[in-house]
Design a protein around this motif. Structure first.
Motif, mmCIF file in Angstrom:
data_model
loop_
_atom_site.group_PDB
_atom_site.id
_atom_site.type_symbol
_atom_site.label_atom_id
_atom_site.label_comp_id
_atom_site.label_asym_id
_atom_site.label_seq_id
_atom_site.Cartn_x
_atom_site.Cartn_y
_atom_site.Cartn_z
ATOM 1 N N GLN A 226 33.943 70.422 53.509
ATOM 2 C CA GLN A 226 33.317 71.431 54.361
ATOM 3 C C GLN A 226 34.404 72.244 55.053
ATOM 4 O O GLN A 226 35.318 71.695 55.669
ATOM 5 C CB GLN A 226 32.411 70.778 55.403
ATOM 6 N N ARG A 227 34.286 73.560 54.925
ATOM 7 C CA ARG A 227 35.288 74.442 55.502
ATOM 8 C C ARG A 227 35.040 74.593 56.999
ATOM 9 O O ARG A 227 33.907 74.866 57.435
ATOM 10 C CB ARG A 227 35.222 75.803 54.804
ATOM 11 N N ASP B 167 25.774 76.573 50.910
ATOM 12 C CA ASP B 167 25.452 76.450 52.333
ATOM 13 C C ASP B 167 25.256 74.996 52.733
ATOM 14 O O ASP B 167 25.413 74.642 53.904
ATOM 15 C CB ASP B 167 24.188 77.254 52.656
ATOM 16 N N THR B 168 24.908 74.161 51.745
ATOM 17 C CA THR B 168 24.748 72.730 52.005
ATOM 18 C C THR B 168 25.608 71.943 51.025
ATOM 19 O O THR B 168 26.046 72.467 49.987
ATOM 20 C CB THR B 168 23.280 72.296 51.837
ATOM 21 N N LYS B 169 25.816 70.681 51.328
ATOM 22 C CA LYS B 169 26.606 69.837 50.443
ATOM 23 C C LYS B 169 25.902 69.659 49.101
ATOM 24 O O LYS B 169 26.544 69.634 48.043
ATOM 25 C CB LYS B 169 26.840 68.481 51.100
ATOM 26 N N GLU B 170 24.559 69.553 49.148
ATOM 27 C CA GLU B 170 23.796 69.375 47.912
ATOM 28 C C GLU B 170 23.936 70.595 46.999
ATOM 29 O O GLU B 170 24.066 70.469 45.778
ATOM 30 C CB GLU B 170 22.320 69.124 48.236
ATOM 31 N N TRP C 177 30.203 74.652 52.474
ATOM 32 C CA TRP C 177 30.722 73.589 51.625
ATOM 33 C C TRP C 177 31.402 74.195 50.397
ATOM 34 O O TRP C 177 30.925 75.172 49.817
ATOM 35 C CB TRP C 177 29.600 72.655 51.192
ATOM 36 N N VAL C 178 32.536 73.596 50.012
ATOM 37 C CA VAL C 178 33.360 74.115 48.919
ATOM 38 C C VAL C 178 33.529 73.029 47.860
ATOM 39 O O VAL C 178 33.863 71.885 48.177
ATOM 40 C CB VAL C 178 34.753 74.559 49.422
ATOM 41 N N GLY C 179 33.262 73.401 46.605
ATOM 42 C CA GLY C 179 33.531 72.510 45.477
ATOM 43 C C GLY C 179 34.706 73.052 44.683
ATOM 44 O O GLY C 179 34.767 74.251 44.401
ATOM 45 N N SER C 180 35.647 72.205 44.319
ATOM 46 C CA SER C 180 36.866 72.652 43.644
ATOM 47 C C SER C 180 37.178 71.731 42.471
ATOM 48 O O SER C 180 36.985 70.511 42.560
ATOM 49 C CB SER C 180 38.040 72.659 44.633
#
Length: 395
Positions: A17-18, A46-49, A24-27
């Motif tokens: 989470q930034r 906007d959400t982790k899911e 939320w950021v996925g890399s």
């Protein structure tokens, strides 16, 4: 007891989470640059899911090879397109040829440009430079096709909006002129070739119209002496580094059975008595006898062909002109163009017509003669037509 955080597996990417905006950021790592440093792609949610769902989709693309599309430069795009989209669908020899053309003719001039910066002006200048360097129209056309296909893929994937090569015409290719032998020349050639150690090969080439690679791939199992038929199922091709490779013929039409003359069968039977291996035309009888069939080198066969032409007092020709000679003889001997097309292994009869139509003056003469006869003969009256009355007829 303190709960430990589960560590994500290798290759699964990372999610965090930034702090700046709470998103939320996925890399995930999709490749490495020339310095060995990882290149990453990221997704946002906007959400982790939501970030996890987008990351899973990205991971699927990475595993399929669709996420790593170079660094935006044409060099990276061409490398990705060739290895991820073309390599698995073409023959290794074709792949090697595509790669050689890209590395030798496209990358030095255009590889350093970003694909978004490519324009009609740059590509037209590239065509002009290749022409000034003396590159053949066929080579310029083939290189242009490779660039066009790669950029078409970039358009379909959304990397660029339009393909600049589509606004330009590919360099025009002039078909190489064929030189079939006439009857007297064919007789002169056979008179010399009949005394050659490969007499059966030259006779078969003229009698069947088979391609060079198809002849060199023949085995004795393909020759049906009882029915006078030769089966074409394979072809020898020159692979990477000049090695001979045997593959099934490319099209369904190329897979065919060809009836040959008694003279050709006699020549093949004489060669069969001297053969010890499965190949009809092996480069070495000893190697074939040891269970190691070695296919004849096409370049060496062409040299032998040119030597025979000189001995016969004939002009320099290509081996493929023997196929053209067979086609012209066959078309002049029969009016069944479809049968000749099937014999040649053409997928479409239009290929036969477009290639050999101007070598059919005899058929044109027959047509004109038939039409003249039709037009000169007065039409016969219908059987049920009333007979014309004689004498005076009152109005």
């Amino acid at each position: 007891m303190r709960k430990t955080k589960k560590r994500r597996g290798r290759g699964e990417g990372s999610i965090y989470q930034r702090e700046s905006d709470g998103r939320w950021v996925g890399s995930v790592v999709v490749g490495y640059n020339a310095e060995g440093k990882p290149r990453r792609k990221v997704v946002y949610g906007d959400t982790k899911e939501e970030a996890q769902r987008l990351l899973n989709e990205l991971l699927q693309k990475v595993q399929a090879g669709d996420a790593d599309r170079g660094d935006g430069l044409l060099s990276g795009k061409l490398d990705w397109w060739l290895n991820c989209n073309v390599k698995a669908r073409v023959d290794p020899a074709t792949y090697a040829l595509h790669k050689q053309r890209i590395e030798q003719y496209i990358l030095p001039k255009l590889g350093h440009y970003a694909i978004a910066a490519l324009s009609e002006y740059l590509i037209r200048n590239w065509y002009d430079e290749m022409e000034k360097e003396g590159r053949s129209p066929d080579l310029r056309n083939k290189c242009g096709q490779l660039l066009r296909r790669c950029l078409d893929k970039c358009v379909s994937d959304g990397d660029i909006k339009t393909n600049p090569t589509r606004k330009l015409c590919l360099p025009r290719v002039t078909a190489e002129e064929m030189h079939p032998l006439d009857t007297e020349q064919a007789r002169a050639f056979l008179a010399v070739a009949g005394r050659h150690r490969l007499a059966a090969l030259w006779l078969l080439a003229l009698d069947s119209g088979m391609r060079q690679g198809e002849i060199l791939a023949l085995t004795w199992a393909d020759v049906d002496f009882a029915n006078g038929v030769v089966s074409v199922t394979k072809s020898v091709r020159t692979g990477d580094k000049g090695a001979a490779r045997v593959k099934e013929v490319k099209t369904k039409a190329s897979r065919r059975r060809i009836r040959v003359t008694r003279q050709t069968l006699d020549a093949l039977a004489a060669r069969r008595k001297q053969s010890r291996g499965p190949l009809v035309f092996a480069t070495s009888a000893r190697a074939a006898h040891r269970g190691q069939p070695r296919y004849m080198n096409k370049a060496n066969l062409t040299k032998s062909f040119r030597l025979l032409l000189r001995k016969a007092g004939l002009p320099k020709l290509r081996f493929h002109d023997l196929r053209h000679t067979h086609a012209t003889f066959a078309l002049q001997a029969t009016k069944n163009i479809k049968a000749v097309s099937s014999r040649l292994g053409h997928a479409d009869v239009r290929v036969t017509l477009n290639t050999y139509a101007h070598y059919l003056p005899l058929m044109e003469e027959e047509y004109v003669s038939a039409m003249e006869t039709l037009l000169e003969t007065p039409p016969a009256p219908p059987a049920d037509a009333p007979q014309q009355e004689t004498g005076n007829v009152l109005d």
